[in-house]
Design a protein around this motif. Structure first.
Motif, PDB file in Angstrom:
ATOM      1  N   ASN A  65       1.155  -1.526  -0.326  1.00 34.70           N
ATOM      2  CA  ASN A  65      -0.202   0.380  -0.365  1.00 34.70           C
ATOM      3  C   ASN A  65       0.963   0.992  -0.276  1.00 34.70           C
ATOM      4  N   THR A  66       0.272   2.035   0.173  1.00 36.59           N
ATOM      5  CA  THR A  66       1.607   3.486  -0.150  1.00 36.59           C
ATOM      6  C   THR A  66       1.477   3.925   1.237  1.00 36.59           C
ATOM      7  N   SER A  67       1.145   3.263   2.190  1.00 40.34           N
ATOM      8  CA  SER A  67       1.464   3.873   3.258  1.00 40.34           C
ATOM      9  C   SER A  67       2.686   3.422   3.395  1.00 40.34           C
ATOM     10  N   TYR A  68       2.981   1.904   3.474  1.00 42.07           N
ATOM     11  CA  TYR A  68       4.312   1.074   3.223  1.00 42.07           C
ATOM     12  C   TYR A  68       5.616   1.705   1.882  1.00 42.07           C
ATOM     13  N   LEU A  69       5.312   2.092   1.376  1.00 41.06           N
ATOM     14  CA  LEU A  69       5.866   2.626   0.356  1.00 41.06           C
ATOM     15  C   LEU A  69       6.508   4.259   1.195  1.00 41.06           C
ATOM     16  N   ALA A  70       5.622   4.696   1.304  1.00 41.10           N
ATOM     17  CA  ALA A  70       5.655   6.247   1.694  1.00 41.10           C
ATOM     18  C   ALA A  70       7.068   5.616   3.359  1.00 41.10           C
ATOM     19  N   TYR A  71       7.226   4.695   4.398  1.00 35.79           N
ATOM     20  CA  TYR A  71       7.895   4.231   5.186  1.00 35.79           C
ATOM     21  C   TYR A  71       9.198   4.208   4.599  1.00 35.79           C
ATOM     22  N   VAL A  72       9.228   3.502   3.894  1.00 33.52           N
ATOM     23  CA  VAL A  72      10.106   2.904   2.667  1.00 33.52           C
ATOM     24  C   VAL A  72      11.201   3.889   1.553  1.00 33.52           C
ATOM     25  N   ALA A  73      10.907   5.340   1.484  1.00 34.59           N
ATOM     26  CA  ALA A  73      11.075   5.933   0.576  1.00 34.59           C
ATOM     27  C   ALA A  73      12.102   6.531   0.614  1.00 34.59           C
ATOM     28  N   ASP A  74      12.599   6.470   1.919  1.00 34.36           N
ATOM     29  CA  ASP A  74      14.110   7.142   2.055  1.00 34.36           C
ATOM     30  C   ASP A  74      15.366   6.322   1.590  1.00 34.36           C
ATOM     31  N   VAL A  75      14.721   4.745   1.963  1.00 34.61           N
ATOM     32  CA  VAL A  75      16.509   3.988   2.221  1.00 34.61           C
ATOM     33  C   VAL A  75      17.083   4.105   0.675  1.00 34.61           C
ATOM     34  N   LEU A  76      16.315   4.056  -0.231  1.00 35.24           N
ATOM     35  CA  LEU A  76      17.305   3.920  -1.535  1.00 35.24           C
ATOM     36  C   LEU A  76      17.822   5.066  -1.572  1.00 35.24           C
ATOM     37  N   PRO A  77      17.486   6.247  -1.146  1.00 30.58           N
ATOM     38  CA  PRO A  77      18.350   7.299  -1.719  1.00 30.58           C
ATOM     39  C   PRO A  77      19.127   7.603  -1.127  1.00 30.58           C
ATOM     40  N   ASN A  78      18.956   6.962  -0.075  1.00 27.04           N
ATOM     41  CA  ASN A  78      20.428   6.973   1.126  1.00 27.04           C
ATOM     42  C   ASN A  78      21.898   6.067   0.636  1.00 27.04           C
ATOM     43  N   LEU A  79      20.511   4.968   0.017  1.00 26.49           N
ATOM     44  CA  LEU A  79      22.008   4.005  -0.347  1.00 26.49           C
ATOM     45  C   LEU A  79      22.963   4.156  -2.220  1.00 26.49           C
ATOM     46  N   GLY A  80      22.707   5.939  -2.916  1.00 26.60           N
ATOM     47  CA  GLY A  80      22.965   6.200  -3.842  1.00 26.60           C
ATOM     48  C   GLY A  80      21.355   6.159  -4.490  1.00 26.60           C
ATOM     49  N   GLU A  81      20.650   5.604  -4.897  1.00 24.36           N
ATOM     50  CA  GLU A  81      19.822   5.040  -5.846  1.00 24.36           C
ATOM     51  C   GLU A  81      18.452   6.127  -5.802  1.00 24.36           C
ATOM     52  N   GLU A  82      18.563   6.702  -7.122  1.00 26.86           N
ATOM     53  CA  GLU A  82      17.027   7.491  -7.131  1.00 26.86           C
ATOM     54  C   GLU A  82      16.603   7.007  -8.159  1.00 26.86           C
ATOM     55  N   GLY A  83      16.748   6.037  -9.503  1.00 28.46           N
ATOM     56  CA  GLY A  83      15.986   5.182 -10.091  1.00 28.46           C
ATOM     57  C   GLY A  83      15.139   4.668  -9.988  1.00 28.46           C
ATOM     58  N   VAL A  84      15.122   3.411  -9.053  1.00 29.10           N
ATOM     59  CA  VAL A  84      14.058   2.457  -8.608  1.00 29.10           C
ATOM     60  C   VAL A  84      12.742   3.091  -8.632  1.00 29.10           C
ATOM     61  N   GLN A  85      11.261   2.082  -9.198  1.00 31.59           N
ATOM     62  CA  GLN A  85      10.433   2.817  -9.488  1.00 31.59           C
ATOM     63  C   GLN A  85       9.651   1.755  -8.948  1.00 31.59           C
ATOM     64  N   THR A  86       8.760   2.544  -7.566  1.00 34.64           N
ATOM     65  CA  THR A  86       7.881   1.950  -7.074  1.00 34.64           C
ATOM     66  C   THR A  86       5.944   1.900  -7.408  1.00 34.64           C
ATOM     67  N   CYS A  87       5.622   0.614  -6.807  1.00 38.86           N
ATOM     68  CA  CYS A  87       3.929   1.015  -7.081  1.00 38.86           C
ATOM     69  C   CYS A  87       3.774   0.396  -5.842  1.00 38.86           C
ATOM     70  N   THR A  88       2.259  -0.190  -5.505  1.00 38.76           N
ATOM     71  CA  THR A  88       1.608  -1.299  -5.152  1.00 38.76           C
ATOM     72  C   THR A  88       1.489  -1.994  -5.950  1.00 38.76           C
ATOM     73  N   LEU A  89       0.470  -3.129  -5.173  1.00 35.24           N
ATOM     74  CA  LEU A  89       0.208  -3.923  -6.157  1.00 35.24           C
ATOM     75  C   LEU A  89      -1.228  -3.869  -6.794  1.00 35.24           C
ATOM     76  N   ARG A  90      -1.676  -2.441  -6.232  1.00 32.44           N
ATOM     77  CA  ARG A  90      -2.884  -2.456  -6.879  1.00 32.44           C
ATOM     78  C   ARG A  90      -2.450  -1.129  -7.915  1.00 32.44           C
ATOM     79  N   GLU A  91      -1.777  -0.959  -8.464  1.00 34.79           N
ATOM     80  CA  GLU A  91      -0.633  -0.515  -8.993  1.00 34.79           C
ATOM     81  C   GLU A  91       0.122  -0.688 -10.533  1.00 34.79           C
TER      82      GLU A  91
END
Length: 429
Positions: A253-279
């Motif tokens: 769900n979107t709340s879950y994606l918001a919770y993990v949103a900072d991890v990949l940029p902090n690892l130096g990756e800005e280009g990973v696409q994210t979506c929910t199962l619904r999307e």
């Protein structure tokens, strides 16, 4: 309480022994070089980005190349500006003779090409995460830093080689991992680069061929390790990168994606696409929850996954009658054995729609072998067959393109279809 501060280290009085210059002076000098190099690299990238934006856009490929350069420069700037010297996770000291190697969230070198930070995803950085006292992987010691506000608030040393000198190490009973358990929590998931354990690192760096399933209870770190693995694969897997593919991270769900949103940029990756199962599918926006408890249970069961293959196979039925194929060079015949050979051509596991081209190409090759005219190229025959309406109709009926949403919808709306593909199941309506 007064902290024991230097330029970069800001240690509490309880860690007075760690503030000994013999233990941290080399780090201070190295962090200063990192900060200086970052400042100059950011200034240089700013100038290059400004020049690219001012340059004429051009047309066609020129415009595309310019946009890609701007995108890459902007992404690199975002990564560098996110961190200063705190991009450094820790350091490793090789056994025997050798200078410390500093491990970073990204790679960084000085003007002479000397490595200031070794990217955590490189093979050379693996011992930092994987070494243990039982298997030191050629290391004498390891140091992990805890940063806050751009300052080192604490660090932990581990002596991995019992015969190595330890006079410049601050050895204590508390590890970086144990200390991290007591840090303040926030509403966002944080990366765990500073505390990755050997078993987690093995998952992150595992071979990327096939599926990797990580099982564990709630709170055991499955998600954060998966995010680190995504960042690692983008760096290490040759199948990923510019123009070759990417990574999609799917959350519930979107709340879950918001919770993990900072991890990949902090690892130096800005280009990973994210979506929910619904999307994942266009129909997801209008999907409603399943109200029938039994239907919901069946839809979520492995039985429905197993039903997809026979459901797809329903659309892969080779003709059982011979077919005459007219060509400019004479009439050719396809018999049932030819169709069966063509339908068996795709490799197991090839998606239905992708396999369709392989089946067609096999039919072309079969008919090419039956031409008496050696001067007719296979490309000429391929073009002629593409214009043959009778062959096209027969092929489309035997191996049509299939929409995934339509196939699954049919399973739940055509009772006979569901019973054939999942014996014993019942339709929802």
């Amino acid at each position: 309480m007064t902290s024991l501060s230097t330029h970069t280290f800001d240690l509490p009085p309880t860690n007075a022994h760690k503030a000994n210059p013999a233990r941290i002076a080399a780090d201070e000098r190295h962090f200063a070089r990192i900060a200086d190099r970052l400042a100059r690299q950011i200034a240089d990238l700013d100038d290059r980005l400004d020049a690219e934006r001012r340059a004429p856009g051009g047309r066609g490929h020129q415009a595309l190349d310019r946009d890609l350069r701007i995108h890459h420069l902007t992404a690199r700037l975002r990564v560098l500006r996110r961190f200063g010297a705190d991009a450094c996770l820790g350091r490793i000291v090789p056994a025997g003779e050798g200078d410390p190697v500093y491990i970073g969230r990204f790679g960084l070198a000085d003007d002479d090409g000397r490595r200031l930070l070794l990217d955590w995803r490189t093979p050379a950085a693996e011992p930092y995460f994987a070494a243990t006292s039982a298997n030191p992987l050629g290391l004498a010691s390891r140091r992990r830093y805890r940063w806050a506000g751009g300052r080192v608030r604490d660090y932990w040393d581990e002596l991995l080689d019992a015969d190595a000198p330890s006079d410049t190490l601050a050895l204590d009973d508390e590890s970086a991992f144990i200390a991290s358990l007591g840090t303040e929590r926030s509403g966002r998931m944080r990366d765990v680069l500073g505390t990755i354990q050997a078993d987690q690192d093995a998952i992150i760096r595992a071979d990327s061929r096939g599926a990797l399933v990580v099982d564990g209870g709630p709170g055991t770190g499955k998600t954060v390790v998966a995010l680190h693995r995504a960042a690692y694969l983008l760096h290490a897997d040759p199948r990923l990168g510019a123009g070759r593919g990417g990574v999609l991270f799917v959350g519930p769900n979107t709340s879950y994606l918001a919770y993990v949103a900072d991890v990949l940029p902090n690892l130096g990756e800005e280009g990973v696409q994210t979506c929910t199962l619904r999307e994942l599918v266009a129909e997801g926006a209008d999907a409603v929850g399943e109200r029938d408890a039994e239907a919901a249970r069946l839809k979520a069961s492995a039985r429905m996954i197993e039903a997809i293959e026979p459901a797809v196979a329903f659309y892969e039925e080779p003709p059982t009658q011979p077919l005459e194929v007219e060509t400019p060079w004479g009439d050719l015949w396809l018999d049932p054995a030819d169709w069966a050979e063509a339908f068996a051509a795709p490799e197991p596991g090839t998606p239905h729609n992708e396999a369709r081209d392989q089946v067609w190409e096999t039919l072309v090759e079969i008919l090419a072998d039956r031409l008496d005219d050696d001067e007719v190229s296979i490309d000429e025959l391929r073009r002629a067959l593409a214009r043959n309406a009778s062959l096209a109709r027969t092929f489309t009926r035997a191996w049509p393109l299939v929409e995934a949403s339509v196939l699954v919808g049919d399973l739940w709306s055509v009772p006979a279809y569901l019973r054939r593909c999942a014996p014993g199941s019942r339709p929802t309506r």
